[in-house]
Every structure is written in C-alpha cells, then in structure tokens.
Design a protein around this motif. Structure first.
Motif, PDB file in Angstrom:
ATOM      1  N   LEU A   1     -12.100  -1.714   3.170  1.00 12.50           N
ATOM      2  CA  LEU A   1     -11.139  -1.962   4.246  1.00 12.50           C
ATOM      3  C   LEU A   1      -9.887  -1.151   3.950  1.00 12.50           C
ATOM      4  O   LEU A   1      -9.346  -1.225   2.840  1.00 12.50           O
ATOM      5  N   VAL A   2      -9.455  -0.375   4.925  1.00 13.08           N
ATOM      6  CA  VAL A   2      -8.218   0.391   4.769  1.00 13.08           C
ATOM      7  C   VAL A   2      -7.259  -0.059   5.855  1.00 13.08           C
ATOM      8  O   VAL A   2      -7.582   0.019   7.047  1.00 13.08           O
ATOM      9  N   THR A   3      -6.113  -0.543   5.448  1.00 14.86           N
ATOM     10  CA  THR A   3      -5.166  -1.038   6.453  1.00 14.86           C
ATOM     11  C   THR A   3      -3.738  -0.704   6.059  1.00 14.86           C
ATOM     12  O   THR A   3      -3.399  -0.682   4.874  1.00 14.86           O
ATOM     13  N   ASN A   4      -2.917  -0.458   7.074  1.00 14.40           N
ATOM     14  CA  ASN A   4      -1.496  -0.181   6.826  1.00 14.40           C
ATOM     15  C   ASN A   4      -0.673  -1.479   6.873  1.00 14.40           C
ATOM     16  O   ASN A   4       0.553  -1.421   6.890  1.00 14.40           O
ATOM     17  N   SER A   5      -1.369  -2.620   6.904  1.00 12.93           N
ATOM     18  CA  SER A   5      -0.654  -3.890   6.974  1.00 12.93           C
ATOM     19  C   SER A   5      -1.107  -4.798   5.831  1.00 12.93           C
ATOM     20  O   SER A   5      -2.258  -5.237   5.776  1.00 12.93           O
ATOM     21  N   ALA A   6      -0.164  -5.100   4.928  1.00 18.48           N
ATOM     22  CA  ALA A   6      -0.489  -5.976   3.798  1.00 18.48           C
ATOM     23  C   ALA A   6      -0.861  -7.365   4.308  1.00 18.48           C
ATOM     24  O   ALA A   6      -1.728  -8.049   3.750  1.00 18.48           O
ATOM     25  N   LYS A   7      -0.225  -7.768   5.392  1.00 20.18           N
ATOM     26  CA  LYS A   7      -0.499  -9.071   5.985  1.00 20.18           C
ATOM     27  C   LYS A   7      -1.955  -9.107   6.493  1.00 20.18           C
ATOM     28  O   LYS A   7      -2.703 -10.073   6.282  1.00 20.18           O
ATOM     29  N   GLN A   8      -2.339  -8.036   7.141  1.00 16.28           N
ATOM     30  CA  GLN A   8      -3.712  -7.936   7.647  1.00 16.28           C
ATOM     31  C   GLN A   8      -4.711  -7.965   6.495  1.00 16.28           C
ATOM     32  O   GLN A   8      -5.769  -8.619   6.589  1.00 16.28           O
ATOM     33  N   ALA A   9      -4.389  -7.280   5.412  1.00 14.57           N
ATOM     34  CA  ALA A   9      -5.281  -7.251   4.253  1.00 14.57           C
ATOM     35  C   ALA A   9      -5.549  -8.669   3.763  1.00 14.57           C
ATOM     36  O   ALA A   9      -6.697  -9.052   3.504  1.00 14.57           O
ATOM     37  N   LYS A  10      -4.477  -9.451   3.655  1.00 16.41           N
ATOM     38  CA  LYS A  10      -4.617 -10.843   3.200  1.00 16.41           C
ATOM     39  C   LYS A  10      -5.448 -11.669   4.170  1.00 16.41           C
ATOM     40  O   LYS A  10      -6.325 -12.444   3.777  1.00 16.41           O
ATOM     41  N   ALA A  11      -5.151 -11.507   5.455  1.00 19.45           N
ATOM     42  CA  ALA A  11      -5.851 -12.294   6.478  1.00 19.45           C
ATOM     43  C   ALA A  11      -7.344 -11.974   6.474  1.00 19.45           C
ATOM     44  O   ALA A  11      -8.198 -12.862   6.571  1.00 19.45           O
ATOM     45  N   CYS A  12      -7.669 -10.688   6.333  1.00 20.42           N
ATOM     46  CA  CYS A  12      -9.079 -10.285   6.332  1.00 20.42           C
ATOM     47  C   CYS A  12      -9.792 -10.836   5.098  1.00 20.42           C
ATOM     48  O   CYS A  12     -10.925 -11.303   5.180  1.00 20.42           O
TER      49      CYS A  12
ATOM     50  N   VAL B   1     -10.081  -3.236  -0.908  1.00 23.00           N
ATOM     51  CA  VAL B   1      -9.114  -3.253   0.190  1.00 23.00           C
ATOM     52  C   VAL B   1      -8.005  -2.281  -0.210  1.00 23.00           C
ATOM     53  O   VAL B   1      -7.436  -2.413  -1.289  1.00 23.00           O
ATOM     54  N   ILE B   2      -7.773  -1.300   0.638  1.00 22.41           N
ATOM     55  CA  ILE B   2      -6.763  -0.294   0.311  1.00 22.41           C
ATOM     56  C   ILE B   2      -5.611  -0.400   1.313  1.00 22.41           C
ATOM     57  O   ILE B   2      -5.831  -0.337   2.524  1.00 22.41           O
ATOM     58  N   ILE B   3      -4.412  -0.579   0.788  1.00 23.07           N
ATOM     59  CA  ILE B   3      -3.245  -0.704   1.664  1.00 23.07           C
ATOM     60  C   ILE B   3      -2.510   0.638   1.702  1.00 23.07           C
ATOM     61  O   ILE B   3      -2.175   1.209   0.670  1.00 23.07           O
ATOM     62  N   THR B   4      -2.314   1.117   2.916  1.00 21.73           N
ATOM     63  CA  THR B   4      -1.678   2.428   3.112  1.00 21.73           C
ATOM     64  C   THR B   4      -0.313   2.259   3.750  1.00 21.73           C
ATOM     65  O   THR B   4       0.050   1.157   4.181  1.00 21.73           O
ATOM     66  N   GLU B   5       0.407   3.376   3.846  1.00 19.56           N
ATOM     67  CA  GLU B   5       1.740   3.280   4.448  1.00 19.56           C
ATOM     68  C   GLU B   5       1.720   3.516   5.958  1.00 19.56           C
ATOM     69  O   GLU B   5       2.702   3.279   6.638  1.00 19.56           O
ATOM     70  N   SER B   6       0.584   4.027   6.451  1.00 14.03           N
ATOM     71  CA  SER B   6       0.528   4.350   7.888  1.00 14.03           C
ATOM     72  C   SER B   6      -0.926   4.514   8.330  1.00 14.03           C
ATOM     73  O   SER B   6      -1.831   4.652   7.494  1.00 14.03           O
ATOM     74  N   ILE B   7      -1.133   4.516   9.623  1.00 10.97           N
ATOM     75  CA  ILE B   7      -2.488   4.768  10.147  1.00 10.97           C
ATOM     76  C   ILE B   7      -2.930   6.172   9.746  1.00 10.97           C
ATOM     77  O   ILE B   7      -4.095   6.404   9.420  1.00 10.97           O
ATOM     78  N   GLU B   8      -1.995   7.108   9.758  1.00 11.01           N
ATOM     79  CA  GLU B   8      -2.338   8.488   9.391  1.00 11.01           C
ATOM     80  C   GLU B   8      -2.883   8.526   7.963  1.00 11.01           C
ATOM     81  O   GLU B   8      -3.836   9.228   7.669  1.00 11.01           O
ATOM     82  N   GLN B   9      -2.238   7.762   7.086  1.00 14.18           N
ATOM     83  CA  GLN B   9      -2.732   7.739   5.713  1.00 14.18           C
ATOM     84  C   GLN B   9      -4.089   7.017   5.624  1.00 14.18           C
ATOM     85  O   GLN B   9      -4.943   7.418   4.836  1.00 14.18           O
ATOM     86  N   SER B  10      -4.271   6.011   6.440  1.00 14.33           N
ATOM     87  CA  SER B  10      -5.585   5.337   6.483  1.00 14.33           C
ATOM     88  C   SER B  10      -6.670   6.342   6.871  1.00 14.33           C
ATOM     89  O   SER B  10      -7.772   6.361   6.294  1.00 14.33           O
ATOM     90  N   ILE B  11      -6.358   7.178   7.843  1.00 10.67           N
ATOM     91  CA  ILE B  11      -7.333   8.191   8.282  1.00 10.67           C
ATOM     92  C   ILE B  11      -7.617   9.174   7.153  1.00 10.67           C
ATOM     93  O   ILE B  11      -8.773   9.546   6.914  1.00 10.67           O
TER      94      ILE B  11
END
Lengths: 441, 441
Positions: free
Chosen positions: A271-282, A308-318
């Motif tokens: 899972l790659v997300t730019n939201s730490a909150k989302q990472a926890k929820a998932c 689970v990888i937390i990024t700084e932006s959607i661009e970095q997720s890509i």
C-alpha cells in the motif's frame, strides 16, 4: 504489515523494501525439474502415471478426460455458476475480439509494398493449476484468446483432484470454449508432456498458464530447448500495489490488499499512500477483515512480508509504483484517470473505487495472466497477440526495384556482401535489357 | 547442392532433410559464456578491457565512442553511401511508423471499460555484430523502431575493427538515429555489460540484435536471470527457402540463393520447385555465379549442406515450406500473391520476381531481424511491438460493478477465494446503503 516513510529512507533502503523476495534454492529445483522432464521424454505416458502416483497419490485409469465427462459438467453444476462462467467468457471475448490486428500495408516508395500480417500459432497448451482452488477463470483467460486467434489445437492440462477427477467448473469452462482435449496431469510432468509429447499427448508449439515453482521452472527449461516449446512469459509470485489518497475508502483498500494476500504465502502486497491517517485506517481494516477469512493463515503469512509506504505526495506514490513495477496496480484516488499518463510498468491498472482487482481476475474482460516479479518493465500482459505471430510481406514491382535498387547495392557493397548486391544487379540489368531490346533475358 | 525428389522420400527422410543442423557443443559454449558473464559482473570495465585484449587483440584507450567520433562519420563517408543509408532509414521509418498501436477501448458491459495500452521499454541495448562485414543496416533496423516506440535510452554496442575504431557507416547510421551512447565492445562481454552494467555502461532492460554463437548464448543466459535483461528472440543460423515454378528466372533464383549462402558457412539455403528443368537451370546458374563471388569460399561451404527439392506441384512446394518454417521465404511463381493465404510459418515473405531478399535486408522497409531455426512457428518478426509492452486498464462505475459483481462473487466462491469475493461485496453493500440511506459508509 510493516509501515515505512519513504522520505526517511536512503536510496539503498528504498530499493531494499521494493526488492522481490528470493525464490528459494533454484539449483535444487532446477535439477529436480530437469529429472522429471528427462523421465517424461524417456518413458512418456508411463512416466506421467508414475509421477502422478508419486506427487498426487493417484492411480489414473486414463490420462484423457472423455467427452462424456466434459459434457457431464453441464448437469453437475447449478445455473448460477454456469451463468457466471458464461458472463465472464462473454466479457473476455468482447475485449479480446477488439484486439484482432488488421493487416498493416504501406507503400514505402512507389512500387514497394510492405505488409505486417499475423497468423495463429498452430497448437497451444493451456496449463491450469490445481492445488488449493480450481481455477475455471484461467481456462477462460487462456482459451478465449486462443479461439479468437484461430489456433487449431487447444490442449488443456490440469492435475486431478483427490477424487481422481477434474472439477466440474473447469470441465464446464473448457466445454464452452470448445476444448475437447483435456489431460489429467499437472506439475512439471504436464509441461514436459505438452512440450515433447507422449504416446497419448501430441506435442504443442507454445505453452501458456500459471503454476507453482515446478511448473514455472519446467516452462523455463522447455522454452530454452529448441526441441521443446515456447512459453507465454516468465513468472514469479503474484502481487498488488495500491495507491490510495486520503479520500479512499479503507474498507475497499483493505479488501483489495487481502484479495491479493490470500493467493499464497509468497504474495506481495504493497500500500502506498500520501496520508498517514489513511495508512492507519487501512491497516486497522486489514486486521479486522483478515480475521474473517477462511484463508486467514495464508493471507497472514503474505501480510507478514508486505509493506505500507507513506509518501509526501501522490506524485511520489506514483514514483514508488513505477519503481516497483507491479503486476496489479489499483489506484484509489480522486480523479484516478488523470494519473494514467504518469503510471509506468504495471501489468493491469484498476482505476477508481469501483474497480477491484477481483474484477480483472474474473470478469471485466481484461486478461488475468500478467507479468509478475518486476517483469512488467519489459513483458506484456497476456493478450490476443500472444496466440499469434507477426510476419512481414513485401512485393516490389519493376518500378519499385528500380527506385530503391541502387541504394540496396550501395549498402550491400558497404557491408561487403556482393551476392546481396548481385541479386539486385541481375534484376536491374534484366529490366535495362527489356527496355532497350525486347524481352530476352 | 543435393537434389531430392520429395515424393521419393518417406516421412522420416522428409523430416531429416528439413532438419536444422545441430549447433555444436552447447555445454562447452555455455560454460565459456557463463565465465565471461561472471567476469564482467565481477570486475566491470576491467573485464571488458581484458576480454577485448584477449578476443580482439586490442588495447582500448576508452570504451565509449565520443560525440566527435560519431560526428566525424559525416565527413568520412561519400554522398552516395550516406544517401543510401538515409533512404533505407526513411523506408524503415515509414513501415514501422504505421505499426504504432492505437489504444483499444471497449465497454464490455455498461459501466465496465477495458483498455489495452502500450508503453515504450525504457532502455534498450542494440547489439551490432562486427566480424567479416560492418552492418550499418542492422543499426537502422534496431534504432528506428526503438525511436518510434519512444524508448528513452538507446545504447549501441559493437566490437571495434582491427584499427580500434567503429566503421564510419555504423557511426553514421547511429548518428542519424540520434544514438549518442556507443560502446566499443563485442561478443558475450558486450551482452553481459548491457545486461548488468559496468562502471562506464549503465544496464538496459532489453537487448536486441544478431550475433555469433557467443552473443546468442550470452543473450539466452542473461534472459534467464531475473537480474539480467530481456531479449528480442532466440536465434540460429540464417536461412532462405525459395519456391520457384517453371516460369521463374533461374538467374534471379540463383542470385537469391547465393545472397543467403554468402552470410555464413552455416547458412541454410533451400530451393523447392515443381519443375525438374527449373531445378537444373537454377543449379547451373548457382555454379556460374558462385565462382564470381568474393565470398565464394563461405557460399560454397553453405551450399554443400543446402538442398534442391523437387515436388509434384506448387501446393506440395508450399507444404514443404510450411513444414520447414523458413526465416526468409521467396516466392517466384506466376501470381505469387495468390499463394499468400496458404503460406505459413515464414518470418518474411518476398512475392514475385522483383522482390529479392536483399530488398528486405536493406531498404524495402520491413525489418531484417527475423526468427530463424524454425522459431517462425511461434516467434514474430521484429517489429515496433518488441520495443513496447502492452498493459491493460479497467475502470468500473457503480453501475458497472453492480452489473458484473454478482458473477464475480460466484466465480470467486467457486474458486474458494473469499477475499476476492469480499472485495466486491464491500462495494455492493456500500452502494446498497447509499441508495437506501444516504452516503454513510
């Protein structure tokens, strides 16, 4: 699942967490498989019976499934599953029909016509794994494009169940794809039989389909032998990468991660997300849902080496996804389609919240046989083209050879290939004679 | 050339005369190449220098050809050869441009959109053989489609000549294809450098191009290693089969046979004709023309294991060709085009008296990198597609998942994959809640 912040890692740590797991002792596996292949080449059907007794603990009365057994699937199954199999076939059919390649014809110079044609591969072997679950969907994924391509012989091989039979769902899927050659044999021995032939099984030219490490190794080995068979693609464990932003539904994301995790202990789930909150929820949702799964034990094993990888932006997720080069890429972000031009190295992409991996696995219409293990960087998703071969045609008129002939002669001379030059020269001389003094040659 | 009457042979004799020659001691070659690859992986540039000194008897001051050396080719060559190279590039460009694949988009059910896209392979290695003749034509055949595909990095490797330089023709062909990365290294060591990288050469993802048995073996080996590189296709000696009827011009047929025979001692040359008179006439012409060739010795060696096969009809000639599965197939019969639908398993087909193999080798526009050694049964002629990878995209709307979701759930249940089923179930439940009680999820 291990949670990591991308920017907190240095380059080599980033590479390490995206690295694929090693595939075990390949030298040992290679030797085992090589022995099995040698045995099948040497004693044919006898070897298939012995190896089936050894690996599947089964005495087979016959290798081939009879037409009556194929037809009986119709009565053995309920309407609901038959309708589902038919719907999936119809969807796959529509998408692969659209891939029929037209002849490409170009007059590159006046009198020089070049064409690109395709032709079906004459005979194909379709391998359907047995194991923990029967896979009628894979029958559809392989047989549907083979039929559309016009392959003359479709040969299905699959290991029998503990009852010595092929599951009705597989026979039914084969039946509606008009496959009448089904053999009850699995593993490396099935691949050897398809590649080299036995008394009962005539060899095929190309072998398709997923399988365990024995099957994968056997496919590699026969594909390296000029007397063997071609194969669809190299393979490794199955994998998914999900890009989610803060708007994604954690229940959906978790379900998608788990649908990959339940495939096998070696499945890769990221899972790659730019939201730490989302990472926890998932992660919370994954923990909740996994406890309810019948294949909980397998899924938990897969999750233990997933990330689970937390990024700084959607661009970095890509960027992370493009570097990982996933088999399946699920994009659960606002306006997922807008990201498509930036997505690289994925086998199949699922856009938006209503496009789970399951859709592509079964019934959206796309093929579920995809490159894994980073091979998406150079290999293609299975498609109609894999059941055909491309070849070129050229036809030059007198005008055509006169136009490009001098250049060909120059190039041939530069490469010191005088006979190549001469093949043009004799024709130009002939034409020169014709135009000056009649038709003698 | 040995002359045989097809109908006078039994089945196994027919198979024997169409069999490819064995390729020598493959275990020994395999071990040699494996050592070279290990050396390059271990010491990089040093290994390349040592192996070049050993195999090419050359001390290289630098591995990379400078931009100045590339540019200098412009002044080193005459206008005629530069025009010929440009004309060939233009022809190849036209034919491969026409192969750009459009996105295929199908709505397989309302709300279920499936798409097939292509993307360039990021970095490609183009191997150009050295040896007896420099091959600028192969530069064009590999670089032109790579450019059209949009590959970001094109890396050319080719062994230097005895003067320690790359031939001006090759530098010029590279220049007009905008290749700025050229390395002076050949053989298995070049393939190892492209696949694994060295201090000077960054690794590529896929390697293209013909070569000697060391190059071919090295390509096979690196393609079997997950850390290595993909390759274009397996390879064997080059070959031509000519189908001629009584109307064919023996001078043309002989010139075409010889243009294949001069490639190498192991070239395969086969004439199939339904006219015994034509067979005699062609053989006489071959004997006359071969005596005039600078590469007479090579051509004669190739002819010594080549064959003239006399058939009872054109239909039987076609059957023989389809069974042999030639790389190049030249059809010199009346109304050659009418035979096209019956021709199978050929890499490139040349129709009619003014379409010599040389045309396709250089300038008709078709690609001259073709499957050999019977691989035309399953492999494709090199084309734009080989420089790209296909991948699928799917996007389902709420309506789409509602339409096919129940079938997916049925199929997942039949395959005992509950998490797959659940990934659809959570979405359908979410939508059901939305439609009955607002948007909470």
């Amino acid at each position: 699942m291990q949670t990591l912040v991308w920017n907190a890692l240095d380059n080599s740590q980033q590479n390490a967490i995206l690295a694929r797991p090693a595939l075990g002792d390949s030298a040992k596996l290679s030797a085992l498989v090589s022995d099995i292949i040698a045995q099948v080449k040497s004693t044919g059907d006898d070897a298939l019976r012995e190896l089936t007794a050894k690996f599947d603990q089964l005495e087979l009365p016959h290798l081939q499934v009879s037409q009556a057994e194929i037809d009986a699937s119709e009565d053995e199954l309920g309407d609901e599953i038959k309708q589902a199999i038919k719907l999936a076939k119809d969807q796959i059919d529509k998408f692969h029909q659209a891939q029929v390649a037209p002849v490409i014809k170009v007059e590159t110079s006046p009198g020089v016509v070049c064409e690109l044609h395709t032709q079906p591969i004459e005979s194909v072997g379709l391998y359907i794994p047995g194991g923990t679950a029967p896979l009628p969907s894979t029958v559809l994924m392989l047989a549907t494009p083979a039929r559309i391509a016009g392959c003359k012989r479709l040969v299905l091989a699959t290991p029998p169940g503990k009852d010595g039979k092929i599951k009705a769902e597989i026979r039914y899927a084969a039946k509606i794809c008009q496959i009448d050659e089904i053999y009850m044999v699995g593993g490396a021995q099935a691949i050897a039989a398809l590649a080299y032939g036995t008394q009962s099984i005539q060899k095929v030219l190309k072998i398709f389909g997923p399988g365990n490490s024995f099957v994968t190794e056997a496919k590699q080995q026969v594909s390296q032998d000029h007397q063997g068979a071609s194969i669809d693609m190299p393979a490794g464990p199955s994998e998914v990468l999900v890009i989610a932003d803060e708007n994604a539904n954690p229940e959906f994301v978790a379900a998608d991660l788990l649908s990959q995790a339940e495939h096998g202990r070696d499945s890769q789930v990221i899972l790659v997300t730019n939201s730490a909150k989302q990472a926890k929820a998932c992660e919370a949702e994954v923990n909740r849902q996994v406890a309810l799964l019948p294949r909980q034990e397998i899924a938990t094993a897969a999750l233990s080496h997933s990330r689970v990888i937390i990024t700084e932006s959607i661009e970095q997720s890509i960027k992370v996804s493009n570097q990982y080069a996933p088999e399946h890429l699920i994009v659960q972000t606002q306006n997922a389609r807008a990201l498509l031009p930036q997505l690289e190295n994925a086998g199949s992409i699922f856009l938006g919240e209503y496009s789970p991996e399951s859709a592509g696995d079964y019934a959206s219409g796309t093929n579920h046989v995809l490159p894994t293990y980073g091979y998406t960087r150079t290999y293609s998703s299975l498609s109609l083209a894999d059941f055909t071969k491309r070849y070129t045609v050229q036809e030059l008129t007198a005008q055509g050879i006169q136009a490009i002939g001098p250049a060909i002669m120059n190039l041939a001379a530069a490469e010191s290939l005088d006979a190549h030059k001469n093949a043009v020269a004799v024709r130009l001389q002939h034409l020169a004679k014709q135009s000056t003094g009649g038709t003698q040659s």
